[in-house]
Write a protein that holds these residues in place. Structure first.
Motif, PDB file in Angstrom:
ATOM      1  N   GLN A  47     -41.825  -5.160  11.258  1.00 30.50           N
ATOM      2  CA  GLN A  47     -41.626  -5.824  10.075  1.00 30.50           C
ATOM      3  C   GLN A  47     -40.434  -6.089   9.567  1.00 30.50           C
ATOM      4  OE1 GLN A  47     -44.537  -3.871   7.534  1.00 30.50           O
ATOM      5  NE2 GLN A  47     -46.390  -4.411   8.650  1.00 30.50           N
ATOM      6  N   VAL A  48     -40.139  -7.127   8.586  1.00 30.59           N
ATOM      7  CA  VAL A  48     -38.806  -7.474   8.029  1.00 30.59           C
ATOM      8  C   VAL A  48     -39.305  -7.148   6.649  1.00 30.59           C
ATOM      9  CG1 VAL A  48     -37.313  -9.085   7.651  1.00 30.59           C
ATOM     10  CG2 VAL A  48     -38.557  -9.210   9.656  1.00 30.59           C
ATOM     11  N   PRO A  49     -38.318  -6.350   6.011  1.00 30.99           N
ATOM     12  CA  PRO A  49     -38.235  -5.956   4.631  1.00 30.99           C
ATOM     13  C   PRO A  49     -38.193  -7.102   3.792  1.00 30.99           C
ATOM     14  CG  PRO A  49     -36.278  -4.788   5.542  1.00 30.99           C
ATOM     15  CD  PRO A  49     -37.223  -5.799   6.818  1.00 30.99           C
ATOM     16  N   PHE A  50     -39.052  -7.685   3.055  1.00 26.56           N
ATOM     17  CA  PHE A  50     -38.942  -8.753   2.191  1.00 26.56           C
ATOM     18  C   PHE A  50     -38.770  -8.368   0.684  1.00 26.56           C
ATOM     19  CE2 PHE A  50     -39.112 -12.940   1.190  1.00 26.56           C
ATOM     20  CZ  PHE A  50     -39.630 -13.227   0.002  1.00 26.56           C
ATOM     21  N   ALA A  51     -37.392  -8.839   0.284  1.00 24.98           N
ATOM     22  CA  ALA A  51     -37.297  -8.410  -1.210  1.00 24.98           C
ATOM     23  C   ALA A  51     -37.315  -7.001  -1.269  1.00 24.98           C
ATOM     24  CB  ALA A  51     -38.279  -9.054  -2.420  1.00 24.98           C
ATOM     25  N   ARG A  52     -36.682  -6.478  -0.556  1.00 24.29           N
ATOM     26  CA  ARG A  52     -36.853  -4.968  -0.752  1.00 24.29           C
ATOM     27  C   ARG A  52     -35.763  -4.361  -1.845  1.00 24.29           C
ATOM     28  NH1 ARG A  52     -33.403  -0.797   2.034  1.00 24.29           N
ATOM     29  NH2 ARG A  52     -32.322  -2.753   2.854  1.00 24.29           N
ATOM     30  N   ARG A  53     -36.500  -3.396  -2.707  1.00 21.83           N
ATOM     31  CA  ARG A  53     -35.627  -3.184  -3.831  1.00 21.83           C
ATOM     32  C   ARG A  53     -34.600  -1.935  -3.180  1.00 21.83           C
ATOM     33  NH1 ARG A  53     -37.394  -3.952  -9.334  1.00 21.83           N
ATOM     34  NH2 ARG A  53     -35.404  -3.479 -10.349  1.00 21.83           N
ATOM     35  N   ILE A  54     -33.388  -2.149  -3.829  1.00 23.07           N
ATOM     36  CA  ILE A  54     -32.272  -1.092  -3.362  1.00 23.07           C
ATOM     37  C   ILE A  54     -31.815  -0.468  -4.712  1.00 23.07           C
ATOM     38  CG2 ILE A  54     -31.897  -1.980  -1.117  1.00 23.07           C
ATOM     39  CD1 ILE A  54     -29.175  -3.014  -2.550  1.00 23.07           C
ATOM     40  N   ASP A  55     -31.159   0.575  -4.158  1.00 26.24           N
ATOM     41  CA  ASP A  55     -30.585   1.341  -5.524  1.00 26.24           C
ATOM     42  C   ASP A  55     -29.061   1.174  -5.158  1.00 26.24           C
ATOM     43  OD1 ASP A  55     -29.713   2.838  -7.646  1.00 26.24           O
ATOM     44  OD2 ASP A  55     -30.215   4.611  -7.005  1.00 26.24           O
ATOM     45  N   PRO A  56     -28.197   0.480  -5.959  1.00 23.51           N
ATOM     46  CA  PRO A  56     -27.183   0.016  -5.895  1.00 23.51           C
ATOM     47  C   PRO A  56     -25.900   1.278  -5.496  1.00 23.51           C
ATOM     48  CG  PRO A  56     -27.518  -1.228  -7.679  1.00 23.51           C
ATOM     49  CD  PRO A  56     -28.717  -0.497  -7.072  1.00 23.51           C
ATOM     50  N   SER A  57     -26.286   2.451  -6.292  1.00 21.33           N
ATOM     51  CA  SER A  57     -25.410   3.495  -6.343  1.00 21.33           C
ATOM     52  C   SER A  57     -25.715   4.289  -5.203  1.00 21.33           C
ATOM     53  CB  SER A  57     -25.944   4.463  -7.584  1.00 21.33           C
ATOM     54  OG  SER A  57     -27.235   4.821  -7.502  1.00 21.33           O
ATOM     55  N   ARG A  58     -26.817   4.014  -4.450  1.00 22.75           N
ATOM     56  CA  ARG A  58     -26.833   4.780  -3.348  1.00 22.75           C
ATOM     57  C   ARG A  58     -26.669   3.975  -1.892  1.00 22.75           C
ATOM     58  NH1 ARG A  58     -32.455   7.946  -5.066  1.00 22.75           N
ATOM     59  NH2 ARG A  58     -31.647   9.175  -6.582  1.00 22.75           N
ATOM     60  N   GLU A  59     -26.781   2.756  -1.965  1.00 23.09           N
ATOM     61  CA  GLU A  59     -26.226   2.000  -0.888  1.00 23.09           C
ATOM     62  C   GLU A  59     -24.968   2.058  -0.569  1.00 23.09           C
ATOM     63  OE1 GLU A  59     -28.181  -0.584   1.719  1.00 23.09           O
ATOM     64  OE2 GLU A  59     -29.039   0.258   0.044  1.00 23.09           O
ATOM     65  N   PRO A  60     -24.717   2.492   0.979  1.00 28.43           N
ATOM     66  CA  PRO A  60     -23.531   2.980   1.404  1.00 28.43           C
ATOM     67  C   PRO A  60     -22.472   1.656   1.492  1.00 28.43           C
ATOM     68  CG  PRO A  60     -24.893   2.935   3.273  1.00 28.43           C
ATOM     69  CD  PRO A  60     -25.789   2.652   2.012  1.00 28.43           C
ATOM     70  N   GLY A  61     -23.018   0.300   1.966  1.00 31.48           N
ATOM     71  CA  GLY A  61     -21.976  -0.520   2.364  1.00 31.48           C
ATOM     72  C   GLY A  61     -21.650  -1.412   1.131  1.00 31.48           C
ATOM     73  N   LEU A  62     -21.998  -1.270  -0.201  1.00 25.38           N
ATOM     74  CA  LEU A  62     -21.490  -2.135  -1.206  1.00 25.38           C
ATOM     75  C   LEU A  62     -20.185  -1.659  -1.927  1.00 25.38           C
ATOM     76  CD1 LEU A  62     -25.088  -2.302  -3.151  1.00 25.38           C
ATOM     77  CD2 LEU A  62     -24.070  -3.980  -1.500  1.00 25.38           C
ATOM     78  N   SER A  63     -19.424  -2.861  -2.029  1.00 23.11           N
ATOM     79  CA  SER A  63     -18.377  -2.792  -2.635  1.00 23.11           C
ATOM     80  C   SER A  63     -18.539  -2.629  -4.171  1.00 23.11           C
ATOM     81  CB  SER A  63     -17.283  -3.747  -2.610  1.00 23.11           C
ATOM     82  OG  SER A  63     -17.728  -4.868  -3.055  1.00 23.11           O
ATOM     83  N   PRO A  64     -17.449  -2.078  -5.105  1.00 24.23           N
ATOM     84  CA  PRO A  64     -17.674  -2.012  -6.519  1.00 24.23           C
ATOM     85  C   PRO A  64     -17.997  -3.352  -7.274  1.00 24.23           C
ATOM     86  CG  PRO A  64     -15.787  -0.814  -5.792  1.00 24.23           C
ATOM     87  CD  PRO A  64     -16.421  -1.472  -4.645  1.00 24.23           C
ATOM     88  N   GLU A  65     -17.210  -4.448  -6.506  1.00 22.10           N
ATOM     89  CA  GLU A  65     -17.478  -5.821  -6.960  1.00 22.10           C
ATOM     90  C   GLU A  65     -18.930  -6.368  -6.834  1.00 22.10           C
ATOM     91  OE1 GLU A  65     -15.211  -5.245  -4.855  1.00 22.10           O
ATOM     92  OE2 GLU A  65     -13.286  -5.244  -6.408  1.00 22.10           O
ATOM     93  N   GLN A  66     -19.520  -5.916  -5.783  1.00 23.42           N
ATOM     94  CA  GLN A  66     -21.073  -6.411  -5.389  1.00 23.42           C
ATOM     95  C   GLN A  66     -21.982  -5.503  -6.246  1.00 23.42           C
ATOM     96  OE1 GLN A  66     -20.997  -5.047  -1.290  1.00 23.42           O
ATOM     97  NE2 GLN A  66     -20.799  -7.586  -0.673  1.00 23.42           N
ATOM     98  N   ARG A  67     -21.630  -4.404  -6.475  1.00 21.73           N
ATOM     99  CA  ARG A  67     -22.519  -3.415  -7.294  1.00 21.73           C
ATOM    100  C   ARG A  67     -22.544  -4.100  -9.029  1.00 21.73           C
ATOM    101  NH1 ARG A  67     -20.429   1.970  -5.027  1.00 21.73           N
ATOM    102  NH2 ARG A  67     -22.151   2.206  -3.447  1.00 21.73           N
ATOM    103  N   GLN A  68     -21.240  -4.559  -9.237  1.00 19.87           N
ATOM    104  CA  GLN A  68     -21.205  -4.934 -10.703  1.00 19.87           C
ATOM    105  C   GLN A  68     -21.814  -6.382 -10.646  1.00 19.87           C
ATOM    106  OE1 GLN A  68     -17.014  -5.956 -11.650  1.00 19.87           O
ATOM    107  NE2 GLN A  68     -17.769  -6.694 -13.798  1.00 19.87           N
ATOM    108  N   PHE A  69     -21.761  -7.052  -9.561  1.00 20.63           N
ATOM    109  CA  PHE A  69     -22.432  -8.499  -9.675  1.00 20.63           C
ATOM    110  C   PHE A  69     -23.810  -8.257  -9.885  1.00 20.63           C
ATOM    111  CE2 PHE A  69     -24.505 -12.004  -7.324  1.00 20.63           C
ATOM    112  CZ  PHE A  69     -24.167 -12.986  -8.159  1.00 20.63           C
TER     113      PHE A  69
END
Length: 86
Positions: A1-23
């Motif tokens: 199954q493909v996760p569709f519109a999966r909700r993520i927590d930006p503070s716990r997501e490992p691959g996000l840059s600070p700019e992406q978190r701010q966006f």
């Protein structure tokens, strides 16, 4: 199954840059504002309809009550009778 519109927590997501978190925070804030504006627009429409109904009711009642008053007709009849006597 493909996760569709999966909700993520930006503070716990490992691959996000600070700019992406701010966006992501900016987008979330914009969505919250839009939802609030929609809710307020509905309230404003209901308030406008209520005020309009009250104003229309007062306006209609005023016309109705003025059309029921006959005292000006009585005054005019008395004035014409006084003119006829004079």
């Amino acid at each position: 199954q493909v996760p569709f519109a999966r909700r993520i927590d930006p503070s716990r997501e490992p691959g996000l840059s600070p700019e992406q978190r701010q966006f992501m925070a900016q987008v979330e804030f914009a969505q919250q504002r839009r939802a609030l504006q929609r809710r307020l627009r509905g309230r404003n429409v209901m308030l406008a309809l209520g005020i309009g109904a009250i104003v229309t009711g007062i306006y209609g009642y005023t016309f109705y009550s003025v059309s029921q008053e006959r005292f000006l007709d009585d005054l005019e009849q008395e004035a014409e009778a006084a003119r006829a006597r004079a």
